[in-house]
Design a protein around this motif. Sequence first.
Motif, mmCIF file in Angstrom:
data_model
loop_
_atom_site.group_PDB
_atom_site.id
_atom_site.type_symbol
_atom_site.label_atom_id
_atom_site.label_comp_id
_atom_site.label_asym_id
_atom_site.label_seq_id
_atom_site.Cartn_x
_atom_site.Cartn_y
_atom_site.Cartn_z
ATOM 1 N N LEU A 135 1.127 9.003 -8.669
ATOM 2 C CA LEU A 135 1.676 10.065 -7.828
ATOM 3 C C LEU A 135 2.621 10.895 -8.697
ATOM 4 O O LEU A 135 3.686 10.432 -9.094
ATOM 5 C CB LEU A 135 2.441 9.463 -6.641
ATOM 6 N N GLU A 136 2.229 12.095 -9.011
ATOM 7 C CA GLU A 136 3.006 12.918 -9.937
ATOM 8 C C GLU A 136 4.145 13.675 -9.251
ATOM 9 O O GLU A 136 5.215 13.870 -9.816
ATOM 10 C CB GLU A 136 2.081 13.926 -10.640
ATOM 11 N N VAL B 143 6.709 -1.123 -6.074
ATOM 12 C CA VAL B 143 5.300 -1.078 -5.676
ATOM 13 C C VAL B 143 4.479 -0.914 -6.947
ATOM 14 O O VAL B 143 4.788 -0.064 -7.790
ATOM 15 C CB VAL B 143 5.015 0.090 -4.704
ATOM 16 N N LYS B 144 3.443 -1.736 -7.094
ATOM 17 C CA LYS B 144 2.540 -1.634 -8.242
ATOM 18 C C LYS B 144 1.171 -1.204 -7.733
ATOM 19 O O LYS B 144 0.642 -1.788 -6.786
ATOM 20 C CB LYS B 144 2.423 -2.966 -8.973
ATOM 21 N N LEU C 73 0.862 -1.190 0.000
ATOM 22 C CA LEU C 73 0.000 0.000 0.000
ATOM 23 C C LEU C 73 0.891 1.230 0.000
ATOM 24 O O LEU C 73 1.752 1.388 0.874
ATOM 25 C CB LEU C 73 -0.899 0.000 1.227
ATOM 26 N N LEU C 74 0.699 2.087 -0.983
ATOM 27 C CA LEU C 74 1.552 3.259 -1.137
ATOM 28 C C LEU C 74 0.925 4.459 -0.436
ATOM 29 O O LEU C 74 -0.175 4.893 -0.802
ATOM 30 C CB LEU C 74 1.745 3.550 -2.627
ATOM 31 N N HIS D 106 8.924 11.357 -1.265
ATOM 32 C CA HIS D 106 9.056 10.586 -0.029
ATOM 33 C C HIS D 106 7.715 9.901 0.271
ATOM 34 O O HIS D 106 6.679 10.555 0.315
ATOM 35 C CB HIS D 106 9.460 11.480 1.146
ATOM 36 N N VAL D 107 7.733 8.587 0.437
ATOM 37 C CA VAL D 107 6.488 7.847 0.643
ATOM 38 C C VAL D 107 6.643 6.853 1.795
ATOM 39 O O VAL D 107 7.754 6.467 2.164
ATOM 40 C CB VAL D 107 6.065 7.066 -0.628
ATOM 41 N N ARG D 108 5.504 6.451 2.318
ATOM 42 C CA ARG D 108 5.441 5.393 3.332
ATOM 43 C C ARG D 108 4.712 4.206 2.719
ATOM 44 O O ARG D 108 3.618 4.353 2.177
ATOM 45 C CB ARG D 108 4.693 5.886 4.573
#
Length: 366
Positions: free
Chosen positions: A315-316, A308-309, A269-270, A320-322
């Motif tokens: 996300l354009e 991650v698919k 999960l992005l 930084h992601v969790r």
Amino acid sequence: MAKIVLKNISKVYKDETVISNLNLTIKDGSFTVLVGPSGCGKSTTLRMIAGLEKESGGEIWIGDKCVNDTAPGHRDVAMVFQNYALYPTMTVRENIEFGLKNRKVPKQEREALVRDICEIVALTPYLDKKPQTLSGGQRQRVALARAMVKKPQVFILDEPLSNLDAKLRNQMRTELIQLHQRLKTTFVYVTHDQVEAMSMGDEIVVMNKGVIQQIDSPMKLYNDPDNLFTAQFIGTPAMNILKFGDVPGLRVETQETIGHIGFRAEHALLSPKEPADGLAIEGEIITRESLGAEHIYQIKSAAGTFFVKTFLAPLETANHVRVVVPYRYVYYFDPNGGRIRGIGGLAENAGSGKAAENKLVAVGGA
């Protein structure tokens, strides 16, 4: 149709053992695919079944007959190769009936066989043409038709689509599946392309370095791999693999030593907006790949790089992601690459219905 059984098969070239103690049963009427990287022994196995290579040890059975000392032409096997092997000076008709002439099949019977087979593989309009005037897909159909007129017990196909472009390869995959369903004959197919294997085979044999890693249906291989090799070989992108000790805050109470953890790209999960219970890792997006309906992100984290698919809107701008992977989608492997089951992975929860004997104690993010 015929079942194929390999018993303790080995193959040695000079001082190099290519295949050692291989045991394999190919079911009667199945579409079985041997898949693995170059040099894994899949083509050698195929050629031994056909009689084009002599086994160094063990027994090969086709139907109820041991064929170790049977010449290739008497094994009731038809082969289709990647290079078609057509006679350029002969017409399509002459190429297809060449083997029938050698077997002294009467002309009327030959003509009936060629006519029926060409209807099946859509070659009737091209019977009087030479191979060089045909497309790659049409030439491959000629090679298939030439094999089909023999009405063999077993079809052996050695990377027959590798010379075709992507679009034609997809079309020929569909045609081969339909052909198998129509003939109901045993098909043994070799490829290094795992997408080809997953889309065509009803049973897949994954090989590496002359050793069978796993034999299963396509989705069983994908959802429930036995080892690290199968987990990483099957799937696009490959399963994400991280060293267990590199994942911050993750502790698992188990009697076995864990070497690696894994998860599929589509199970992550992005940046979930709602609180999510699972393995949490923070990182930076380093590449974005949009494939229409799906988007693939390569993410660099302290635990390693992974994919991650997602099928959500891309996300354009975020970098930084969790990422959160629900516990039920996390796979565990020992230091030798063997699968550790019973800690809460997808396959055992979905399949066995048994409560996990081991458990997650604590998980912390990066």
